[in-house]
Write a protein that holds these residues in place. Structure first.
Motif, PDB file in Angstrom:
ATOM      1  N   ILE A  32     117.127  55.249 -17.477  1.00 27.21           N
ATOM      2  CA  ILE A  32     116.960  56.189 -18.580  1.00 27.21           C
ATOM      3  C   ILE A  32     118.344  56.646 -19.006  1.00 27.21           C
ATOM      4  O   ILE A  32     119.104  57.186 -18.200  1.00 27.21           O
ATOM      5  CB  ILE A  32     116.087  57.384 -18.171  1.00 27.21           C
ATOM      6  CG1 ILE A  32     114.702  56.900 -17.702  1.00 27.21           C
ATOM      7  CG2 ILE A  32     115.942  58.369 -19.324  1.00 27.21           C
ATOM      8  CD1 ILE A  32     113.816  57.998 -17.147  1.00 27.21           C
ATOM      9  N   VAL A  33     118.657  56.440 -20.286  1.00 27.55           N
ATOM     10  CA  VAL A  33     119.990  56.716 -20.808  1.00 27.55           C
ATOM     11  C   VAL A  33     119.925  57.915 -21.748  1.00 27.55           C
ATOM     12  O   VAL A  33     119.108  57.942 -22.680  1.00 27.55           O
ATOM     13  CB  VAL A  33     120.553  55.491 -21.556  1.00 27.55           C
ATOM     14  CG1 VAL A  33     121.925  55.812 -22.134  1.00 27.55           C
ATOM     15  CG2 VAL A  33     120.624  54.297 -20.628  1.00 27.55           C
ATOM     16  N   TRP A  34     120.780  58.911 -21.493  1.00 25.26           N
ATOM     17  CA  TRP A  34     120.832  60.088 -22.359  1.00 25.26           C
ATOM     18  C   TRP A  34     121.917  59.860 -23.413  1.00 25.26           C
ATOM     19  O   TRP A  34     123.058  59.528 -23.091  1.00 25.26           O
ATOM     20  CB  TRP A  34     121.138  61.337 -21.547  1.00 25.26           C
ATOM     21  CG  TRP A  34     120.791  62.607 -22.285  1.00 25.26           C
ATOM     22  CD1 TRP A  34     121.481  63.145 -23.321  1.00 25.26           C
ATOM     23  CD2 TRP A  34     119.681  63.461 -22.048  1.00 25.26           C
ATOM     24  NE1 TRP A  34     120.859  64.293 -23.769  1.00 25.26           N
ATOM     25  CE2 TRP A  34     119.745  64.508 -22.991  1.00 25.26           C
ATOM     26  CE3 TRP A  34     118.627  63.448 -21.139  1.00 25.26           C
ATOM     27  CZ2 TRP A  34     118.812  65.538 -23.053  1.00 25.26           C
ATOM     28  CZ3 TRP A  34     117.694  64.472 -21.192  1.00 25.26           C
ATOM     29  CH2 TRP A  34     117.776  65.495 -22.130  1.00 25.26           C
ATOM     30  N   ALA A  35     121.542  60.055 -24.676  1.00 26.62           N
ATOM     31  CA  ALA A  35     122.471  59.838 -25.775  1.00 26.62           C
ATOM     32  C   ALA A  35     123.634  60.821 -25.713  1.00 26.62           C
ATOM     33  O   ALA A  35     123.467  61.985 -25.333  1.00 26.62           O
ATOM     34  CB  ALA A  35     121.740  59.963 -27.114  1.00 26.62           C
ATOM     35  N   ASP A  36     124.801  60.362 -26.111  1.00 26.44           N
ATOM     36  CA  ASP A  36     125.994  61.212 -26.085  1.00 26.44           C
ATOM     37  C   ASP A  36     125.827  62.425 -26.993  1.00 26.44           C
ATOM     38  O   ASP A  36     125.139  62.373 -28.019  1.00 26.44           O
ATOM     39  CB  ASP A  36     127.214  60.413 -26.536  1.00 26.44           C
ATOM     40  CG  ASP A  36     127.647  59.382 -25.507  1.00 26.44           C
ATOM     41  OD1 ASP A  36     127.112  59.393 -24.390  1.00 26.44           O
ATOM     42  OD2 ASP A  36     128.524  58.558 -25.840  1.00 26.44           O
ATOM     43  N   GLY A  37     126.485  63.513 -26.610  1.00 28.17           N
ATOM     44  CA  GLY A  37     126.443  64.734 -27.398  1.00 28.17           C
ATOM     45  C   GLY A  37     126.504  65.956 -26.510  1.00 28.17           C
ATOM     46  O   GLY A  37     126.583  65.846 -25.282  1.00 28.17           O
ATOM     47  N   GLU A  38     126.479  67.130 -27.130  1.00 23.86           N
ATOM     48  CA  GLU A  38     126.447  68.395 -26.412  1.00 23.86           C
ATOM     49  C   GLU A  38     125.059  68.999 -26.499  1.00 23.86           C
ATOM     50  O   GLU A  38     124.448  69.028 -27.577  1.00 23.86           O
ATOM     51  CB  GLU A  38     127.484  69.374 -26.974  1.00 23.86           C
ATOM     52  CG  GLU A  38     128.919  68.920 -26.752  1.00 23.86           C
ATOM     53  CD  GLU A  38     129.925  69.994 -27.137  1.00 23.86           C
ATOM     54  OE1 GLU A  38     129.492  71.070 -27.630  1.00 23.86           O
ATOM     55  OE2 GLU A  38     131.139  69.764 -26.950  1.00 23.86           O
ATOM     56  N   TYR A  39     124.570  69.509 -25.351  1.00 22.39           N
ATOM     57  CA  TYR A  39     123.205  70.032 -25.268  1.00 22.39           C
ATOM     58  C   TYR A  39     123.221  71.333 -24.485  1.00 22.39           C
ATOM     59  O   TYR A  39     123.926  71.444 -23.481  1.00 22.39           O
ATOM     60  CB  TYR A  39     122.278  69.028 -24.571  1.00 22.39           C
ATOM     61  CG  TYR A  39     122.263  67.652 -25.200  1.00 22.39           C
ATOM     62  CD1 TYR A  39     121.300  67.316 -26.153  1.00 22.39           C
ATOM     63  CD2 TYR A  39     123.212  66.694 -24.830  1.00 22.39           C
ATOM     64  CE1 TYR A  39     121.271  66.044 -26.725  1.00 22.39           C
ATOM     65  CE2 TYR A  39     123.200  65.431 -25.401  1.00 22.39           C
ATOM     66  CZ  TYR A  39     122.225  65.114 -26.340  1.00 22.39           C
ATOM     67  OH  TYR A  39     122.207  63.853 -26.903  1.00 22.39           O
ATOM     68  N   SER A  40     122.442  72.295 -24.914  1.00 23.79           N
ATOM     69  CA  SER A  40     122.378  73.597 -24.249  1.00 23.79           C
ATOM     70  C   SER A  40     121.052  73.796 -23.541  1.00 23.79           C
ATOM     71  O   SER A  40     120.000  73.348 -24.031  1.00 23.79           O
ATOM     72  CB  SER A  40     122.586  74.728 -25.265  1.00 23.79           C
ATOM     73  OG  SER A  40     123.887  74.679 -25.812  1.00 23.79           O
ATOM     74  N   ASP A  41     121.125  74.450 -22.374  1.00 21.60           N
ATOM     75  CA  ASP A  41     119.940  74.872 -21.629  1.00 21.60           C
ATOM     76  C   ASP A  41     118.985  73.711 -21.354  1.00 21.60           C
ATOM     77  O   ASP A  41     117.793  73.755 -21.655  1.00 21.60           O
ATOM     78  CB  ASP A  41     119.210  75.993 -22.380  1.00 21.60           C
ATOM     79  CG  ASP A  41     120.100  77.189 -22.632  1.00 21.60           C
ATOM     80  OD1 ASP A  41     121.014  77.433 -21.814  1.00 21.60           O
ATOM     81  OD2 ASP A  41     119.904  77.882 -23.642  1.00 21.60           O
ATOM     82  N   ILE A  42     119.537  72.667 -20.755  1.00 25.25           N
ATOM     83  CA  ILE A  42     118.756  71.481 -20.392  1.00 25.25           C
ATOM     84  C   ILE A  42     118.541  71.478 -18.879  1.00 25.25           C
ATOM     85  O   ILE A  42     119.503  71.412 -18.111  1.00 25.25           O
ATOM     86  CB  ILE A  42     119.471  70.187 -20.807  1.00 25.25           C
ATOM     87  CG1 ILE A  42     119.657  70.133 -22.326  1.00 25.25           C
ATOM     88  CG2 ILE A  42     118.718  68.973 -20.305  1.00 25.25           C
ATOM     89  CD1 ILE A  42     118.367  70.035 -23.104  1.00 25.25           C
ATOM     90  N   ALA A  43     117.284  71.568 -18.459  1.00 25.91           N
ATOM     91  CA  ALA A  43     116.942  71.520 -17.033  1.00 25.91           C
ATOM     92  C   ALA A  43     116.105  70.269 -16.785  1.00 25.91           C
ATOM     93  O   ALA A  43     114.955  70.194 -17.217  1.00 25.91           O
ATOM     94  CB  ALA A  43     116.183  72.766 -16.616  1.00 25.91           C
TER      95      ALA A  43
END
Length: 439
Positions: free
Chosen positions: A48-59
């Protein structure tokens, strides 16, 4: 898309499906909902690949079962290209799971909870190539851990940990009834210069970089391996960089540099400290190893230009307490200090030092053999045996002592400075290999 209904079926919302990569072997996600849907489809060997970028409040909670031949992998598309902020975390719960390549910055230090966790019941899980950077986070008295390891046979490797400014140990191995953890902590970079003090200006306890176990479980085997890590300016609580509180752990091939504290065998027995390097870099109060407990082996280490005294000597064999409780100072018994090199240290080996009135039990059957002490300055103390140490408490064999002044003992010395190997290439190799590989 997958359709989910809320309680009472009054509302409905859609979870976006993960997008197959061009190769078709990976599932690409970019939010918590699509991640959960991808995880439902995961089988051994899934990526599972998470796309590049900035993310807030990810659990993220990765609850799945891979296999040794085909682990389930969750990773950043580009190592370091996925940045989680705020109240973000990753928890691995299962077996043969891998999380790699993620960054955590701008963390909310007012909220409790670990950033990276191998949960209870987990096994053969791994965090690697991840970064946690507290440089832009607020200073906080809230006690949180950055890494919590439960279960057994889990690993943290090639991760970078920078500037933890909130209270609490950075990485903790939690002991559980009936479980021998056997975790591996390898090739990581730790940088923790910030210290919290009490109202009297004393550094608060609980700011270690690594703690393995607790006093309650200190007589239990942990059998963890800590190897190839670089601890740079890990001042924390100004006493312990690593706090060992369990049995049969191995600390091998690590580099400790400019940290005001020591690798402390605080509780537990039968640990090995082998082939590590301890460097002061000109900083004050830099120590080496503290020995408390039974049957520890300290061998083949380099202690270089260390500036600490007493508990922060290059090697301090601590005075114990008669009938010590689990959280007390157990007598150092049957320990071996062999084939180490002490060069340019203010205090080399100090035997029977204690800072409490309750410490009344001298070391027993301590063997100091094959060590080399080089003290180029007259004020340096290569060997110090404190008063109330029985004459038969220490057996000295085949040590080479050059220069300095001995205290409490008079051992043979050599007049010619012994030639020492150059450890700089080995030290540089640890520096170059520690931490994330995408730096």
């Amino acid at each position: 898309m997958a359709l989910f209904l809320t309680a009472g079926c009054r509302d409905a919302y859609y979870i976006p499906d993960p997008v197959p990569s061009a190769s078709g072997d990976e599932l690409v996600v970019s939010d918590a909902l699509s991640f959960r849907n991808a995880l439902k489809k995961a089988v051994p060997g899934s990526v599972i690949v998470w796309a590049d970028g900035e993310y807030s409040d990810i659990a993220l909670k990765v609850s799945a079962e891979g296999t040794e031949e085909a682990p389930i992998v969750v990773k950043a598309r580009t190592p370091g290209g996925v940045v989680f902020k705020g109240v973000s975390s990753i928890q691995l719960q299962g077996s043969w799971l891998v999380a790699e390549g993620f960054s955590f910055k701008g963390l909310d230090t007012s909220v409790k909870g670990s950033v990276l966790t191998c949960a209870k019941g987990s096994s053969h899980c791994r965090f690697s190539n991840c970064l946690i950077d507290g440089g832009n986070s607020k200073v906080s008295d809230v006690d949180t851990k950055w890494v919590s390891l439960y279960g057994h046979h889990n690993e943290v490797s090639h991760c970078t940990f920078l500037e933890k400014k909130n209270m609490g140990c950075l990485l903790v191995v939690w002991m559980e009834d009936g479980i021998v953890p056997e975790h591996v902590i390898a090739d990581n970079y730790f940088y923790r210069p910030y210290t919290h003090y009490d109202d009297n200006g004393k550094a608060l306890n609980g700011q270690e970089s690594i703690r393995i176990g607790t006093s309650d479980f200190s007589m239990n085997d942990a059998r963890c391996t800590v190897t190839g890590n670089w601890f740079y300016r890990c001042n924390g609580e100004r006493a312990e960089i690593i706090s060992n509180k369990s049995c049969r752990n191995l600390y091998e091939g690590n580099l400790f540099e400019q940290g005001e504290g020591t690798l402390t065998l605080r509780h537990g027995n039968d640990c090995t400290v082998r082939g590590n390097w301890f460097l002061s870099g000109g900083k004050t109060e830099v120590g080496g190893v503290r020995i408390i407990g039974e049957r520890h082996l300290v061998e083949g280490n380099w202690f270089m230009n260390l500036t600490g005294t007493n508990y922060k000597s290059a090697l301090c064999v601590v005075k114990g307490e008669s009938g010590a409780a689990l959280n007390g100072y157990w007598t150092a018994k049957d320990c071996i200090v062999k084939d180490n090199i002490f060069t340019g240290c203010r205090y080399g080996i100090v035997v029977n030092y204690g800072g409490r009135e309750s410490q009344d039990s001298a070391p027993e059957n301590l063997l100091v053999t094959g060590n080399t002490f080089v003290s180029d300055k007259s004020y340096m103390i290569p060997v110090c045996v404190l008063e109330d140490t029985p004459s038969d408490a220490v057996k000295w064999e085949s040590n080479i002592i050059y220069g300095g002044k001995q205290k409490g003992v008079s051992l043979p010395v050599v007049k010619e400075r012994p030639a020492l190997a150059d450890p700089s290439e080995d030290i540089a190799a640890v520096r170059n290999n520690a931490g994330v590989q995408w730096k």
